[in-house]
Design an enzyme around this catalytic site. Structure first.
Site, PDB file in Angstrom:
ATOM      1  CE  LYS A   1     -50.930  66.476  44.079  1.00 19.25           C
ATOM      2  NZ  LYS A   1     -49.911  65.857  44.949  1.00 19.25           N
TER       3      LYS A   1
ATOM      4  CG  ASN B   1     -48.834  70.968  45.751  1.00 23.25           C
ATOM      5  OD1 ASN B   1     -48.090  71.902  45.449  1.00 23.25           O
ATOM      6  ND2 ASN B   1     -48.906  70.470  46.971  1.00 23.25           N
TER       7      ASN B   1
ATOM      8  CG  ASP C   1     -47.129  67.475  46.835  1.00 17.89           C
ATOM      9  OD1 ASP C   1     -47.658  67.716  47.933  1.00 17.89           O
ATOM     10  OD2 ASP C   1     -47.778  67.119  45.831  1.00 17.89           O
TER      11      ASP C   1
ATOM     12  N   GLY D   1     -43.981  53.048  41.662  1.00 16.45           N
ATOM     13  CA  GLY D   1     -44.989  53.853  40.992  1.00 16.45           C
ATOM     14  C   GLY D   1     -44.371  54.859  40.050  1.00 16.45           C
TER      15      GLY D   1
ATOM     16  N   GLY E   1     -46.427  57.643  38.680  1.00 24.68           N
ATOM     17  CA  GLY E   1     -47.377  58.736  38.501  1.00 24.68           C
ATOM     18  C   GLY E   1     -46.784  60.075  38.895  1.00 24.68           C
TER      19      GLY E   1
ATOM     20  CB  ALA F   1     -46.839  60.891  44.106  1.00 23.32           C
TER      21      ALA F   1
END
Length: 395
Positions: free
Chosen positions: A57, A78, A93, A117, A119, A121
């Site tokens: 991505k 994406n 997204d 997280g 990353g 996302a």
């Protein structure tokens, strides 16, 4: 008609072709490639556009001629659409995550939000949180300033979003946080869509906290990509219809109820009608142990049997779209509920006690069928999403 595809490194479990088929009549391929082939495929005239997933991505941004403001702010693309010789990059997204929050009535404004997280996302989630007016955003990672060893600093968080793969198939049944540690929690969101409900989501739901898994986001972002592919607006009602269809196709059907209630018979009928695989847990146990269920009870005891039953249930319920008939005592172990519920609709097969077929079944010799039923009926009720009245003649 157009030809599109999903670019990624590991796509064996992707639902994208099925989802896109709900929104348009175009070819949609899974394109599993190494990074060194990325530029070649993106530039190929064979495809009119792409969806992009892990781990590409970020790297596809440099392959786009134009990038939307949302994708630039997030730092990830994406969706790529080819128009007039140009490759335009988007991040759908963002729309999918917003849709999921709205659909599940989870508000971010004025809330202290925690993202698990750091990353790609996570970057998208943080962007939405900022745009929707979160009062504070805490990003937790394994080695960051806020990590899993000092979570107690943020036990006042009101929204938690899991943007990691922890809890995802095939490593089901684990969670990075204990929801009991967060007394102010008013929303739990997991971007994972397989299983349908991760341990994190199940734990929150059990405590009455609004919670949702990632399937609605997955479908909504695909719908937005499909709009870009086809240059047409798709009604939001089509998103909800697609979510319902995809979930129905992916969820297992788990049958519970008293021994002899007809779970195997009905399970085979359901599997045949819906073109699904049928699994009888007791048959798997017999195959594994090399002896009948009554023999296992007699020679190794019920505790041994229940241990094996739980392990077989754990393995089987990781699957998707199958019909599973469980033994009558599956509800006796609390841990079995989450194993079944993570990816299944649970149906209680009811049958009058005087009609139960108990021949050859390990019904207790010290308790009557009535006593066993009285001990289990509330559990059957609590576990089940639906019930089937199976008092007709089997023939």
């Amino acid at each position: 008609m157009g030809k599109y595809g999903l670019l990624g490194a590991h796509l064996e479990y992707s639902y994208s072709p099925e989802i896109h088929s709900k929104f348009g009549d175009y070819q949609y391929d899974l394109i599993e490639i190494p990074e060194e082939k990325l530029k070649e495929v993106v530039n190929s005239p064979e495809y009119d556009g792409f969806n992009v997933t892990i781990p590409y991505k970020r790297s596809v941004i440099t392959l786009c001629d134009e990038v939307s403001s949302e994708a630039l702010r997030i730092g990830a693309v994406n969706t790529i659409v080819k128009e007039n010789g140009l490759k335009k990059g988007y991040n759908t997204d963002y729309f999918g995550f917003c849709y999921m929050l709205k659909r599940n009535n989870i508000e971010l404004k004025g809330k202290k939000c925690m993202v698990l997280g750091n990353g790609g996302a996570s970057a998208m989630v943080q962007t939405v949180m900022r745009d929707q007016g979160a009062s504070e955003i805490v990003v937790v990672s394994r080695h960051g300033e806020d990590n899993y060893d000092n979570l107690d600093r943020h036990f006042d968080s009101e929204i938690i979003v899991n943007a990691t793969p922890v809890g995802m198939y095939p490593n089901n049944g684990v969670s990075l946080v204990n929801v009991d540690d967060f007394p102010n929690l008013s929303g739990a969101v997991d971007l994972i869509y397989n299983p349908n409900k991760t341990k994190f989501i199940l734990d929150a739901t059990t405590r009455g906290i609004p919670a949702c898994g990632g399937l609605s986001m997955l479908v909504a972002q695909a719908e937005k990509s499909s709009e870009l592919f086809q240059h047409r607006v798709i009604d939001d009602e089509e998103i909800d219809a697609a979510i319902y269809d995809i979930r129905s196709e992916l969820l297992n059907v788990v049958l519970i109820g008293m021994p002899g209630a007809g779970k195997t018979f009905l399970g085979r009928r359901i599997a045949e009608r819906e073109h699904r695989k049928f699994i009888d847990l007791d048959d798997l146990i017999v195959e594994r142990e090399g002896m009948s269920i009554p023999e296992i009870f007699r020679t190794k005891g019920e505790d041994y049997f229940r241990n094996v039953e739980t392990e077989v249930l754990r393995e089987t319920c990781k699957m998707s779209g199958v019909v599973i008939a469980c033994g009558g005592g599956i509800v006796k172990r609390k841990q079995n509920y989450n194993l079944a519920k993570q990816n299944s609709r649970i149906i209680w097969v009811k049958r009058d006690l005087d009609k139960l077929d108990t021949e050859g079944r390990p019904i207790s010799q010290t308790k009557s069928v009535e006593e066993i039923y009285e001990a289990r009926k509330d559990l059957y009720e609590a576990w089940s999403d639906y019930f089937i009245d199976n008092n007709q003649d089997f023939n």
